[in-house]
Write a protein that holds these residues in place. Structure first.
Motif, mmCIF file in Angstrom:
data_model
loop_
_atom_site.group_PDB
_atom_site.id
_atom_site.type_symbol
_atom_site.label_atom_id
_atom_site.label_comp_id
_atom_site.label_asym_id
_atom_site.label_seq_id
_atom_site.Cartn_x
_atom_site.Cartn_y
_atom_site.Cartn_z
ATOM 1 N N UNK A 71 0.856 -1.188 0.000
ATOM 2 C CA UNK A 71 0.000 0.000 0.000
ATOM 3 C C UNK A 71 0.888 1.231 0.000
ATOM 4 N N UNK A 72 0.639 2.156 -0.924
ATOM 5 C CA UNK A 72 1.463 3.364 -1.048
ATOM 6 C C UNK A 72 0.568 4.599 -0.989
ATOM 7 N N UNK A 73 0.956 5.540 -0.122
ATOM 8 C CA UNK A 73 0.261 6.823 -0.026
ATOM 9 C C UNK A 73 1.213 7.898 -0.527
ATOM 10 N N UNK A 74 0.839 8.574 -1.600
ATOM 11 C CA UNK A 74 1.686 9.619 -2.180
ATOM 12 C C UNK A 74 1.008 10.974 -2.033
ATOM 13 N N UNK A 75 1.827 12.041 -2.142
ATOM 14 C CA UNK A 75 1.316 13.401 -1.965
ATOM 15 C C UNK A 75 1.741 14.322 -3.107
ATOM 16 N N UNK A 76 2.299 13.743 -4.150
ATOM 17 C CA UNK A 76 2.836 14.526 -5.263
ATOM 18 C C UNK A 76 2.490 13.790 -6.552
ATOM 19 N N UNK A 77 2.143 14.538 -7.587
ATOM 20 C CA UNK A 77 1.716 13.927 -8.844
ATOM 21 C C UNK A 77 2.801 13.047 -9.455
ATOM 22 N N UNK A 78 4.068 13.443 -9.310
ATOM 23 C CA UNK A 78 5.155 12.637 -9.864
ATOM 24 C C UNK A 78 5.269 11.301 -9.143
ATOM 25 N N UNK A 79 5.085 11.323 -7.809
ATOM 26 C CA UNK A 79 5.111 10.081 -7.032
ATOM 27 C C UNK A 79 3.948 9.181 -7.441
ATOM 28 N N UNK A 80 2.760 9.757 -7.506
ATOM 29 C CA UNK A 80 1.584 8.950 -7.839
ATOM 30 C C UNK A 80 1.709 8.340 -9.226
ATOM 31 N N UNK A 81 2.271 9.073 -10.170
ATOM 32 C CA UNK A 81 2.457 8.559 -11.519
ATOM 33 C C UNK A 81 3.421 7.372 -11.526
ATOM 34 N N UNK A 82 4.486 7.486 -10.742
ATOM 35 C CA UNK A 82 5.439 6.373 -10.627
ATOM 36 C C UNK A 82 4.760 5.123 -10.092
ATOM 37 N N UNK A 83 3.981 5.292 -9.023
ATOM 38 C CA UNK A 83 3.294 4.161 -8.397
ATOM 39 C C UNK A 83 2.288 3.547 -9.361
ATOM 40 N N UNK A 84 1.481 4.390 -9.997
ATOM 41 C CA UNK A 84 0.465 3.903 -10.939
ATOM 42 C C UNK A 84 1.097 3.101 -12.072
#
Length: 300
Positions: free
Chosen positions: A243-256
């Motif tokens: 489970x990953x909680x991100x707070x930045x669009x670049x982080x979320x894009x990496x996870x996705x």
């Protein structure tokens, strides 16, 4: 429970536990321990025969987390300083081969933000540091005073997504030629003066994006995340969950994209077709949760 504890635990704790679905007596990792808010809930789910492993780059956070978890003597707890991107090595040192669940909360903790001496925020005067591990690597002051103008512009544009990146980088270089930039207030003032005449400030302080960008660069956060997602997934048992909680669009894009790739390769099952976000009620209680996005994947 302190304010710091509450702020840490309030970022979608119920949703995180639902994604992780930790078995009683299992082994789980909080790879970004912080104040141990999520870790406490994970420990309770694991129960008396469980094993909780907490990792954080910041030794001060680890000491505080140890105090916050002191009452949980009913299960095995190991707290270690390190980076989740080397989880395979950390687990090998504990003689643990695979785990049932891993949580990564990529947000900076209020414990760090509230300490002016850490240099993460500009609301109070402090040294321009920003290192998660104060004993490791170059500080924000090192970057600000040594990088070329185009390098600073790239960092502020790519990691801060600031449309005034060029103006800010130029202002930093001009000002450091007169005197070294060593404090948070000095940098924030430079950013403010770099803005175009007549610019109306929005909801966030104009220096917010520059500080965010420098923090990401100083701690090599995107590099750690890219490597860490692969390492963490490998350390899961079959049916284990990340489970990953991100707070930045670049982080979320990496996870996705990483989760999508693992699913395409038949290695994982994505548990969140779209990222989970905090409820309106939670956002009202804790504004920090407004930008949080949560994704989960299960190893096949």
């Amino acid at each position: 429970m302190s304010t710091n504890d509450a702020a840490h635990i309030s970022v979608m704790p119920r949703e995180a536990l639902e994604i992780l679905r930790l078995p009683a007596g299992g082994t789980a990792v909080d790879g970004t321990l912080g104040m141990a808010g999520h870790a406490r809930l994970m420990a309770q789910a694991l129960g008396p025969n469980g094993h909780l492993i907490g990792i954080d780059r910041d030794n001060a956070s680890l000491r505080q987390a140890e105090r916050n978890l002191a009452s949980l003597g009913f299960l095995k707890i190991d707290l270690l300083q390190g980076n989740f991107s080397t989880l395979d090595e950390i687990l090998a040192g504990l003689k643990v081969s695979v785990v049932d669940g891993i949580l990564l909360d990529l947000g900076i903790s209020s414990f760090q933000l509230d300490d002016a001496q850490r240099g993460f925020a500009f609301r109070s005067e402090g040294p321009l540091d920003m290192r998660m591990n104060p004993d490791d690597g170059a500080s924000a002051a090192d970057l600000v005073n040594t990088l070329k103008e185009e390098q600073l512009e790239k960092i502020i544009w790519e990691f801060g997504e600031d449309r005034f990146a060029r103006r800010i980088a130029a202002a930093i270089v001009m000002n450091r030629s007169k005197a070294k930039i060593t404090t948070t207030k000095a940098l924030a003032d430079i950013v403010l003066r770099a803005l175009p005449k007549g610019y109306t400030r929005g909801k966030i302080h104009p220096a917010t994006r520059t500080f965010q960008a420098l923090r990401i660069a100083v701690n090599e956060e995107l590099e750690s995340l890219s490597l860490g997602l692969d390492v963490c997934f490998r350390m899961l048992k079959p049916a284990g969950r990340l489970c990953v909680i991100s707070f930045h669009s670049l982080e979320d894009r990496l996870v996705k994209n990483k989760f999508k790739s693992l699913a395409f390769e038949g290695q994982g099952l994505v548990l969140t077709k779209r990222p989970l976000v905090a409820s309106d009620e939670e956002c009202a209680q804790n504004p920090r949760s407004r930008s949080a996005k949560m994704r989960g994947i299960e190893r096949i």
